[in-house]
Design an enzyme around this catalytic site. Structure first.
Site, PDB file in Angstrom:
ATOM      1  N   CYS A  84      -2.569   0.083   9.997  1.00 29.33           N
ATOM      2  CA  CYS A  84      -3.691  -0.753   9.507  1.00 29.33           C
ATOM      3  C   CYS A  84      -4.650  -1.235  10.575  1.00 29.33           C
ATOM      4  O   CYS A  84      -5.766  -1.625  10.253  1.00 29.33           O
ATOM      5  CB  CYS A  84      -3.242  -1.983   8.753  1.00 29.33           C
ATOM      6  SG  CYS A  84      -1.565  -2.300   8.710  1.00 29.33           S
ATOM      7  N   HIS A 142       0.835  -1.205   0.000  1.00 29.35           N
ATOM      8  CA  HIS A 142       0.000   0.000   0.000  1.00 29.35           C
ATOM      9  C   HIS A 142       0.873   1.260   0.000  1.00 29.35           C
ATOM     10  O   HIS A 142       2.029   1.222   0.424  1.00 29.35           O
ATOM     11  CB  HIS A 142      -0.852   0.050   1.275  1.00 29.35           C
ATOM     12  CG  HIS A 142      -1.977  -0.935   1.331  1.00 29.35           C
ATOM     13  ND1 HIS A 142      -2.159  -1.784   2.404  1.00 29.35           N
ATOM     14  CD2 HIS A 142      -2.988  -1.185   0.479  1.00 29.35           C
ATOM     15  CE1 HIS A 142      -3.234  -2.522   2.197  1.00 29.35           C
ATOM     16  NE2 HIS A 142      -3.765  -2.179   1.036  1.00 29.35           N
TER      17      HIS A 142
END
Ligand code: CIR
Length: 261
Positions: free
Chosen positions: A247, A160
């Site tokens: 996250c 990401h």
């Protein structure tokens, strides 16, 4: 009040999605302990933890960040790029409804919250295996009316955008220039991760404190030398699932919170 939405580690985490790291055995109870310690640190930094409902059948459900992007004006419920993760968004949306009007990324668009880095009115979005052009353009449409500008970026070698760069303050980023073009952030102060610690760019800013994964001593030293207050948390088992410190929570600035801890 600052709410941190979290979700407990699923016993199925051993079957998590993996893209850039090889599969290793995960000690589920140790992962749960590390996650509990992470929540404790968030509490110590002033967050109220609101746990989302458990999703024991969804291996990656602890990585709540990917399910929503929360701005002061609106929360965008994502459509994660990994099909196995799509049902995770429902309970995130249910929780966020209490705090923000909602917008939704719809198919064929896909977007993971881990690809979205908000700095002021700029929303940087990684073009990753998870976030596609359609998802990025829907995000742009949903946020333009609130004065945001979406800036898509190429990333290489990582899952990401926020594996490669995270925000440490008003005009400071922590960045791994091997994975993202740092000239995009040239007007900002940039702290490079130590080249021997490529995974250390994923840091979570809470107030004025930055949470980083334990063990990245050389990057941590750089942060401290820059005058940044750092808290470390062990995330070894979650790292085996390709997760970092951003996250495992969604931070929501809000007023009174029904049903929160
Ligand atoms: C996945 O591949 O979706 C999970 N195993 C890891 C997600 C990590 N999320 C994040 O960095 N925002």
């Amino acid at each position: 009040m600052l709410i941190a939405l979290t979700r407990e580690v699923s016993p199925a985490i051993i079957d998590c999605e993996l893209t850039h790291v090889g599969r290793e055995p995960i000690d589920v109870s140790r992962a749960a302990e590390q996650h509990a310690r992470y929540e404790e640190i968030l509490r110590a930094l002033g967050c109220t933890i609101q746990r989302l409902p458990s999703l024991p059948d969804f291996p990656d459900a602890v990585f709540v960040e990917d399910t929503a992007v929360v701005l002061p004006e609106v929360a965008i419920v994502t459509r994660p790029g990994a099909e196995s993760r799509r049902p995770e968004v429902e309970s995130t949306a249910d929780a966020l409804r209490a705090y923000r009007p909602l917008g939704f990324i719809e198919g064929p668009g896909s977007l993971d919250g881990g690809d979205v880095l908000v700095i002021g009115r700029d929303i940087y979005v990684g073009r990753s295996g998870r976030s596609n052009e359609e998802g990025i353009s829907q995000l742009a449409d949903l946020t333009a009316r609130h004065g945001y500008r979406v800036r898509p970026l190429e990333i290489t070698g990582c899952l990401h955008l926020k594996s490669a760069v995270t925000r440490l303050g008003e005009d400071v980023v922590l960045i791994n220039p091997e994975w993202v073009d740092e000239t995009v952030f040239e007007t900002m102060n940039r702290i490079h991760v130590h080249s021997a610690e490529p995974f250390s760019a994923n840091a979570l800013l809470v107030g004025k404190t930055v949470i980083v994964a334990a063990g990245f001593n050389r990057t941590q030293e750089r942060l401290e030398r820059a005058g940044i207050e750092v808290r470390t948390v062990e995330t070894g088992e979650l790292q085996k699932a390709e997760g970092g410190v951003t996250c495992c929570s969604i931070l929501v600035e809000t007023g009174a919170v029904p049903g929160a801890e």
